[in-house]
Motif scaffolding. Structure first.
Motif, PDB file in Angstrom:
ATOM      1  N   LYS A 224     -11.527 -73.340  43.477  1.00 20.35           N
ATOM      2  CA  LYS A 224     -12.007 -72.250  44.324  1.00 20.35           C
ATOM      3  C   LYS A 224     -11.154 -71.015  44.073  1.00 20.35           C
ATOM      4  N   VAL A 225     -11.788 -69.859  44.057  1.00 22.09           N
ATOM      5  CA  VAL A 225     -11.060 -68.596  43.959  1.00 22.09           C
ATOM      6  C   VAL A 225     -10.801 -68.097  45.374  1.00 22.09           C
ATOM      7  N   VAL A 226      -9.553 -67.723  45.635  1.00 25.14           N
ATOM      8  CA  VAL A 226      -9.139 -67.209  46.936  1.00 25.14           C
ATOM      9  C   VAL A 226      -8.900 -65.712  46.783  1.00 25.14           C
ATOM     10  N   PRO A 227      -9.773 -64.862  47.337  1.00 21.59           N
ATOM     11  CA  PRO A 227      -9.599 -63.414  47.195  1.00 21.59           C
ATOM     12  C   PRO A 227      -8.299 -62.920  47.849  1.00 21.59           C
ATOM     13  N   ASN A 228      -7.675 -61.946  47.202  1.00 22.12           N
ATOM     14  CA  ASN A 228      -6.456 -61.311  47.717  1.00 22.12           C
ATOM     15  C   ASN A 228      -5.385 -62.321  48.103  1.00 22.12           C
TER      16      ASN A 228
ATOM     17  N   SER B  63      -2.386 -62.859  46.698  1.00 23.35           N
ATOM     18  CA  SER B  63      -1.039 -62.281  46.720  1.00 23.35           C
ATOM     19  C   SER B  63      -1.031 -60.947  45.985  1.00 23.35           C
ATOM     20  N   LEU B  64      -0.559 -59.926  46.675  1.00 25.73           N
ATOM     21  CA  LEU B  64      -0.419 -58.605  46.047  1.00 25.73           C
ATOM     22  C   LEU B  64      -1.689 -58.162  45.329  1.00 25.73           C
ATOM     23  N   ASP B  65      -2.797 -58.245  45.999  1.00 24.73           N
ATOM     24  CA  ASP B  65      -4.107 -57.855  45.469  1.00 24.73           C
ATOM     25  C   ASP B  65      -4.593 -58.716  44.305  1.00 24.73           C
ATOM     26  N   ASP B  66      -3.912 -59.813  44.043  1.00 29.68           N
ATOM     27  CA  ASP B  66      -4.349 -60.743  43.001  1.00 29.68           C
ATOM     28  C   ASP B  66      -5.082 -61.898  43.669  1.00 29.68           C
ATOM     29  N   ASP B  67      -6.149 -62.332  43.031  1.00 34.85           N
ATOM     30  CA  ASP B  67      -6.863 -63.501  43.530  1.00 34.85           C
ATOM     31  C   ASP B  67      -6.052 -64.755  43.236  1.00 34.85           C
ATOM     32  N   GLY B  68      -6.360 -65.802  43.958  1.00 37.42           N
ATOM     33  CA  GLY B  68      -5.705 -67.078  43.742  1.00 37.42           C
ATOM     34  C   GLY B  68      -6.692 -68.099  43.221  1.00 37.42           C
ATOM     35  N   ALA B  69      -6.173 -69.086  42.539  1.00 33.79           N
ATOM     36  CA  ALA B  69      -6.975 -70.222  42.089  1.00 33.79           C
ATOM     37  C   ALA B  69      -6.477 -71.438  42.860  1.00 33.79           C
ATOM     38  N   MET B  70      -7.401 -72.131  43.490  1.00 34.06           N
ATOM     39  CA  MET B  70      -7.062 -73.330  44.249  1.00 34.06           C
ATOM     40  C   MET B  70      -7.766 -74.510  43.586  1.00 34.06           C
ATOM     41  N   PHE B  71      -6.963 -75.476  43.160  1.00 32.89           N
ATOM     42  CA  PHE B  71      -7.480 -76.670  42.493  1.00 32.89           C
ATOM     43  C   PHE B  71      -7.308 -77.866  43.440  1.00 32.89           C
ATOM     44  N   PHE B  72      -8.318 -78.706  43.504  1.00 31.42           N
ATOM     45  CA  PHE B  72      -8.292 -79.911  44.342  1.00 31.42           C
ATOM     46  C   PHE B  72      -8.524 -81.122  43.440  1.00 31.42           C
ATOM     47  N   TYR B  73      -7.599 -82.074  43.483  1.00 30.55           N
ATOM     48  CA  TYR B  73      -7.740 -83.306  42.695  1.00 30.55           C
ATOM     49  C   TYR B  73      -7.501 -84.518  43.600  1.00 30.55           C
ATOM     50  N   ARG B  74      -8.232 -85.580  43.343  1.00 33.72           N
ATOM     51  CA  ARG B  74      -8.067 -86.851  44.056  1.00 33.72           C
ATOM     52  C   ARG B  74      -7.441 -87.842  43.068  1.00 33.72           C
ATOM     53  N   VAL B  75      -6.311 -88.418  43.452  1.00 35.25           N
ATOM     54  CA  VAL B  75      -5.596 -89.361  42.602  1.00 35.25           C
ATOM     55  C   VAL B  75      -6.388 -90.663  42.516  1.00 35.25           C
ATOM     56  N   ALA B  76      -6.421 -91.234  41.335  1.00 32.86           N
ATOM     57  CA  ALA B  76      -7.190 -92.464  41.100  1.00 32.86           C
ATOM     58  C   ALA B  76      -6.653 -93.603  41.957  1.00 32.86           C
TER      59      ALA B  76
END
Length: 121
Positions: free
Chosen positions: A101-105, A107-120
């Protein structure tokens, strides 16, 4: 922050570790959720640190990674390496991608990337 959490009784067991390509002293299958926010950047956690997140997460647990999107292309240690390593770990059957998921703003006007993983399991 560890001292603040201990004083408040938030956690009864804490570890002060440096995440690198080497294993920590944290026992395997310790956490239901492993989260990193603000720990990815120039000279920060290496790509191979993700392997340690998988090791210390319980089977079926979540690993959540939040970082600035520009770090994915501006930091040499991550550019064309981080997401391919994530995919490689998935191909090995160590975890399963549940989302990105992209998280707008973020940090410091930069978007964030949020990764979600489920461990096997």
């Amino acid at each position: 922050m560890l001292n603040v959490l201990k004083k408040k009784g938030v956690y009864n067991l804490t570890y002060h570790e440096f995440i690198s390509k080497n294993p920590t002293t944290i026992p395997q299958d310790t956490y239901d959720v492993v989260l990193i926010c603000g720990g990815m950047g120039e000279s920060h956690m290496p790509v191979q640190g993700l392997n340690e997140f998988i090791r210390v997460a319980k089977p079926g647990g979540l690993v959540i990674i939040l970082m600035g999107t520009k770090l994915l292309v501006e930091v040499a240690a991550y550019k064309d390496k981080l997401e391919p390593h994530m995919e490689h770990l998935e191909q090995q059957g160590l975890w399963r991608k549940e989302g990105r998921k992209v998280v707008p703003n973020y940090s410091l006007d930069d978007d964030g990337a949020m990764f979600f993983y489920r461990v096997a399991k």
